[in-house]
Design an enzyme around this catalytic site. Structure first.
Site, PDB file in Angstrom:
ATOM      1  N   GLY A 182      20.292  10.584 -14.799  1.00 52.89           N
ATOM      2  CA  GLY A 182      19.000  10.870 -14.187  1.00 52.89           C
ATOM      3  C   GLY A 182      19.133  11.456 -12.792  1.00 52.89           C
ATOM      4  O   GLY A 182      18.159  11.920 -12.204  1.00 52.89           O
ATOM      5  N   ARG A 183      20.346  11.378 -12.260  1.00 55.20           N
ATOM      6  CA  ARG A 183      20.560  11.943 -10.929  1.00 55.20           C
ATOM      7  C   ARG A 183      22.006  12.374 -10.735  1.00 55.20           C
ATOM      8  O   ARG A 183      22.552  12.297  -9.641  1.00 55.20           O
ATOM      9  CB  ARG A 183      20.182  10.928  -9.871  1.00 55.20           C
ATOM     10  CG  ARG A 183      20.901   9.603 -10.025  1.00 55.20           C
ATOM     11  CD  ARG A 183      20.870   8.890  -8.735  1.00 55.20           C
ATOM     12  NE  ARG A 183      21.381   7.541  -8.879  1.00 55.20           N
ATOM     13  CZ  ARG A 183      21.592   6.753  -7.859  1.00 55.20           C
ATOM     14  NH1 ARG A 183      21.337   7.176  -6.648  1.00 55.20           N
ATOM     15  NH2 ARG A 183      22.049   5.546  -8.035  1.00 55.20           N
ATOM     16  N   LYS A 207      26.723  13.260  -7.870  1.00 53.13           N
ATOM     17  CA  LYS A 207      25.776  12.147  -8.042  1.00 53.13           C
ATOM     18  C   LYS A 207      24.750  12.220  -6.908  1.00 53.13           C
ATOM     19  O   LYS A 207      25.122  12.203  -5.734  1.00 53.13           O
ATOM     20  CB  LYS A 207      26.556  10.834  -7.990  1.00 53.13           C
ATOM     21  CG  LYS A 207      25.719   9.576  -8.146  1.00 53.13           C
ATOM     22  CD  LYS A 207      26.641   8.367  -8.304  1.00 53.13           C
ATOM     23  CE  LYS A 207      25.873   7.048  -8.268  1.00 53.13           C
ATOM     24  NZ  LYS A 207      26.773   5.891  -8.385  1.00 53.13           N
ATOM     25  N   ASP A 243      13.663  10.022  -8.584  1.00 50.47           N
ATOM     26  CA  ASP A 243      13.607  11.318  -7.897  1.00 50.47           C
ATOM     27  C   ASP A 243      14.883  12.139  -8.064  1.00 50.47           C
ATOM     28  O   ASP A 243      14.979  13.253  -7.537  1.00 50.47           O
ATOM     29  CB  ASP A 243      13.314  11.105  -6.399  1.00 50.47           C
ATOM     30  CG  ASP A 243      14.387  10.266  -5.714  1.00 50.47           C
ATOM     31  OD1 ASP A 243      15.361   9.871  -6.390  1.00 50.47           O
ATOM     32  OD2 ASP A 243      14.249  10.002  -4.506  1.00 50.47           O
ATOM     33  N   ARG A 256      32.060  12.665  -7.521  1.00 46.79           N
ATOM     34  CA  ARG A 256      32.835  11.593  -8.149  1.00 46.79           C
ATOM     35  C   ARG A 256      33.879  12.193  -9.087  1.00 46.79           C
ATOM     36  O   ARG A 256      33.589  13.134  -9.814  1.00 46.79           O
ATOM     37  CB  ARG A 256      31.882  10.674  -8.910  1.00 46.79           C
ATOM     38  CG  ARG A 256      32.569   9.538  -9.612  1.00 46.79           C
ATOM     39  CD  ARG A 256      31.636   8.372  -9.811  1.00 46.79           C
ATOM     40  NE  ARG A 256      30.593   8.624 -10.819  1.00 46.79           N
ATOM     41  CZ  ARG A 256      29.675   7.716 -11.132  1.00 46.79           C
ATOM     42  NH1 ARG A 256      29.646   6.548 -10.530  1.00 46.79           N
ATOM     43  NH2 ARG A 256      28.764   7.987 -12.044  1.00 46.79           N
ATOM     44  N   ARG A 295      30.859   6.024 -21.496  1.00 47.96           N
ATOM     45  CA  ARG A 295      30.583   4.607 -21.263  1.00 47.96           C
ATOM     46  C   ARG A 295      30.370   3.904 -22.585  1.00 47.96           C
ATOM     47  O   ARG A 295      30.165   4.564 -23.610  1.00 47.96           O
ATOM     48  CB  ARG A 295      29.279   4.486 -20.448  1.00 47.96           C
ATOM     49  CG  ARG A 295      29.245   5.364 -19.229  1.00 47.96           C
ATOM     50  CD  ARG A 295      27.833   5.940 -19.000  1.00 47.96           C
ATOM     51  NE  ARG A 295      27.848   6.984 -17.966  1.00 47.96           N
ATOM     52  CZ  ARG A 295      27.664   6.771 -16.682  1.00 47.96           C
ATOM     53  NH1 ARG A 295      27.376   5.569 -16.265  1.00 47.96           N
ATOM     54  NH2 ARG A 295      27.740   7.752 -15.821  1.00 47.96           N
ATOM     55  N   ASP A 328      26.045   0.566 -19.586  1.00 48.64           N
ATOM     56  CA  ASP A 328      26.133   1.961 -19.120  1.00 48.64           C
ATOM     57  C   ASP A 328      27.055   2.076 -17.910  1.00 48.64           C
ATOM     58  O   ASP A 328      27.381   3.181 -17.485  1.00 48.64           O
ATOM     59  CB  ASP A 328      24.742   2.516 -18.783  1.00 48.64           C
ATOM     60  CG  ASP A 328      23.959   1.599 -17.859  1.00 48.64           C
ATOM     61  OD1 ASP A 328      23.780   0.425 -18.218  1.00 48.64           O
ATOM     62  OD2 ASP A 328      23.538   2.057 -16.782  1.00 48.64           O
ATOM     63  N   ASN A 329      27.458   0.946 -17.359  1.00 49.18           N
ATOM     64  CA  ASN A 329      28.373   0.970 -16.220  1.00 49.18           C
ATOM     65  C   ASN A 329      29.757   0.462 -16.603  1.00 49.18           C
ATOM     66  O   ASN A 329      30.503  -0.027 -15.755  1.00 49.18           O
ATOM     67  CB  ASN A 329      27.811   0.137 -15.063  1.00 49.18           C
ATOM     68  CG  ASN A 329      26.537   0.745 -14.489  1.00 49.18           C
ATOM     69  OD1 ASN A 329      26.313   1.950 -14.621  1.00 49.18           O
ATOM     70  ND2 ASN A 329      25.703  -0.061 -13.869  1.00 49.18           N
TER      71      ASN A 329
HETATM   72  P1  AMP Z   1      22.638   3.088 -11.997  1.00 45.62           P
HETATM   73  O1  AMP Z   1      21.850   1.915 -11.504  1.00 45.62           O
HETATM   74  O2  AMP Z   1      23.052   4.031 -10.887  1.00 45.62           O
HETATM   75  O3  AMP Z   1      23.759   2.724 -12.890  1.00 45.62           O
HETATM   76  O4  AMP Z   1      21.625   3.951 -12.858  1.00 45.62           O
HETATM   77  C1  AMP Z   1      21.003   3.502 -14.034  1.00 45.62           C
HETATM   78  C2  AMP Z   1      20.186   4.616 -14.624  1.00 45.62           C
HETATM   79  O5  AMP Z   1      19.116   4.969 -13.737  1.00 45.62           O
HETATM   80  C3  AMP Z   1      20.933   5.908 -14.868  1.00 45.62           C
HETATM   81  O6  AMP Z   1      20.393   6.504 -16.016  1.00 45.62           O
HETATM   82  C4  AMP Z   1      20.626   6.721 -13.649  1.00 45.62           C
HETATM   83  O7  AMP Z   1      20.755   8.097 -13.890  1.00 45.62           O
HETATM   84  C5  AMP Z   1      19.191   6.337 -13.373  1.00 45.62           C
HETATM   85  N1  AMP Z   1      18.824   6.479 -11.957  1.00 45.62           N
HETATM   86  C6  AMP Z   1      19.201   5.691 -10.930  1.00 45.62           C
HETATM   87  N2  AMP Z   1      18.662   6.125  -9.783  1.00 45.62           N
HETATM   88  C7  AMP Z   1      17.924   7.228 -10.068  1.00 45.62           C
HETATM   89  C8  AMP Z   1      17.115   8.124  -9.314  1.00 45.62           C
HETATM   90  N3  AMP Z   1      16.964   7.988  -8.002  1.00 45.62           N
HETATM   91  N4  AMP Z   1      16.527   9.139  -9.975  1.00 45.62           N
HETATM   92  C9  AMP Z   1      16.659   9.279 -11.295  1.00 45.62           C
HETATM   93  N5  AMP Z   1      17.389   8.472 -12.065  1.00 45.62           N
HETATM   94  C10 AMP Z   1      18.020   7.449 -11.472  1.00 45.62           C
HETATM   95 MG    MG Z   2      25.120   3.609 -13.885  1.00 44.95          MG
END
Ligand code: AMP
Ligand code: MG
Length: 496
Positions: free
Chosen positions: A101-102, A122, A134, A185, A192, A261-262
């Protein structure tokens, strides 16, 4: 602009990129082709020249503007084929469709040695997977990932790496307005457990086989010839995760968001959010502000890993055996073996921390008695083990306790029952008990200085200190001091 761009592009391509885009050759359902969203005024805040060199890349020839253009994604390397990867995930136990998503995968860089690494931006803007987000990242969390991932690498723990952080010149809206940033990164891959969960649910029956074959080809090539490569994949991923989580525990690391997913199929630590190293030993330590149940607390990490691996195994069922019941039995057997595999890694790692070369049945009791004592005294995890590897123990409360004295006599007797010298034991301990970790209060202080005052000096000094964690560097002695009660950080935030 029209005149300078071709030159910049030319220079950006002269740094040594050798791109391949094997992921972008997978079926279309695995990703969406999309470019980073350009940013207004990118500026390089930190660039990892040492990592670049090890990858066969040289950014020293780039001007600051060119480097900023590159690491912001405003101009892409010629051979990049940018994609947002599709994936799913169990987050705190609940299944969700996710995806980048980002983040944008630019492609895979092949090093002169022939190794393949994902190059991912990222914080690179919205994608069709952004949901309500966002698409952006704030500076402090990206610097946090940079510091902790580089420290993990220096500790010898498998991890994604950080090549650069740029600020975007655009604010991001969180609880307050914060400087926006993009992290570059570097990872063995970004496949994953959640990528498999995605494939199992949303691609056709062929999809999961294609992904499994791809993962085997890239991460476990020896399995290609195995009788049952997919069962081999499951066993190997279980081994690598058991080993990885053990290495976390041995240095007091708490990941904080072990959602599926992590968890990387390669066995690298990935996605540094509310992670932290524990100061005082307490097996129930939880830092993450969103982890209300302590699901991903220090001592729950092996259980969380096993749970995630069970989700992974489920996705492989159709490949494990044509008969459903037989497939299920194979998967269950593999998952049930996890605690034993983990315990072996843990025992072996703990023995090294105590200078033990040999194995005795009572070792586990010896270790657990020590940990219980440390817990009771809230002894500093890192410093206690490090001190035990020195010739003379410090005159600290913990070491003066009668219970410790009794334990110490047992330990010394245990050491004397092996043929290796005391000197070899002390060496083994020094190689397995780090002196310097990025303690949370120092990380927070470095991040505040950088992101609020533009002062990167504390971060550079911290990075230099954690780069050699097993040395007794007198100039970095201050990083070994645990936080004062007023400095203690009790909670860390995802701070996306
Ligand atoms: P994370 O917590 O970074 O592992 O992200 C979990 C999910 O949320 C992933 O699909 C990310 O791409 C999405 N995500 C986290 N932060 C954002 C953001 N600011 N905008 C869009 N997607 C996000
Ligand atoms: Mg993640």
């Amino acid at each position: 602009m029209a005149q300078t761009e071709p030159d910049t592009e030319h220079t950006i391509d002269s740094v040594g990129w050798q791109f391949d885009n094997s992921y972008a050759r997978l079926p279309e359902s695995f990703y969406i082709r999309i470019k980073p969203v350009p940013v207004r005024a990118p500026r390089v805040e930190i660039l990892n020249h040492a990592l670049a060199e090890s990858l066969g890349l040289n950014f020293r020839t780039l001007s600051e503007t060119e480097a900023a253009t590159l690491f912001s994604g405003n101009i892409l390397p010629d051979a990049a084929q940018p994609v947002a990867q599709a994936y799913a995930g169990h987050q705190f136990g609940s299944f969700t469709m996710l995806g980048d998503g980002r983040a944008i995968l630019l492609g895979e860089h092949i090093t002169p040695a022939g190794d393949r690494f994902d190059i991912q931006l990222k914080g690179s803007g919205r994608t069709p997977f952004s949901r309500r987000g966002d698409g952006r990242a704030a500076l402090a969390p990206m610097l946090r990932e940079y510091i902790i991932s580089e420290a993990m690498h220096a500790l010898g723990i498998p991890t994604t790496r950080s090549l650069a952080v740029v600020t975007t010149g655009e604010p991001v809206v969180r609880e307050t307005l914060l400087p926006g940033a993009i992290l570059t990164r570097v990872a063995a891959s970004h496949i994953r457990v959640g990528t498999f969960e995605y494939a199992a649910r949303s691609t056709d029956a062929e999809g999961i086989k294609i992904l499994a074959d791809y993962a085997i080809h890239h991460h476990y090539p020896d399995l290609t010839e195995a009788d049952n490569p997919y069962l081999g994949l499951l066993h190997n991923v279980i081994e690598r995760q058991a080993s990885l989580v053990t290495q976390w525990l041995l240095v007091g690391f708490i990941h904080g968001v072990m959602n599926t997913d992590n968890m990387a199929i390669s066995g690298e630590t990935i996605d540094y959010g509310p992670c932290a190293f524990m100061d005082a030993y307490d097996p129930n330590t939880v830092f993450s502000s969103i982890d209300h149940q302590g699901r991903y607390g220090y001592n729950n990490q092996s259980r969380a890993a096993q749970w995630n691996l069970a989700r992974f195994a489920e996705t492989l069922l159709p490949l494990l055996h044509p008969a459903q019941e037989k497939a299920l039995a194979l998967a269950e057997e593999a998952i049930h073996a996890f605690p034993g595999i983990f315990q072996n890694y843990w025992l072996s790692g703990m023995r090294k921390k105590l200078g033990l070369f040999t194995e005795e049945a009572e070792d586990i009791q010896l270790i657990e008695t020590l940990l219980t004592l440390m817990h009771k005294h809230q002894a500093d995890y890192t410093n206690t083990f490090r001190a035990m590897g020195s010739k003379v123990l410090p005159e600290k409360n913990f070491f003066l306790d009668d219970a410790f004295t009794a334990w110490h006599a047992q330990w010394q007797a245990r050491l004397s029952r092996q043929s290796e010298s005391m000197e070899s034991s002390l060496n083994l301990m020094r190689m397995n008990n780090p002196a310097i970790l990025p303690r949370n209060h120092r990380v927070e202080a470095a991040l505040t200085a950088a992101s609020e005052r533009g002062d990167y000096a504390p971060m550079h000094r911290l990075l230099a200190a954690v780069a050699d964690p097993y040395a007794d560097a007198p100039e970095y002695l201050d990083y070994r001091t645990p936080p004062e009660p007023t400095e203690r950080v009790y909670q860390t935030f995802c701070g996306t």
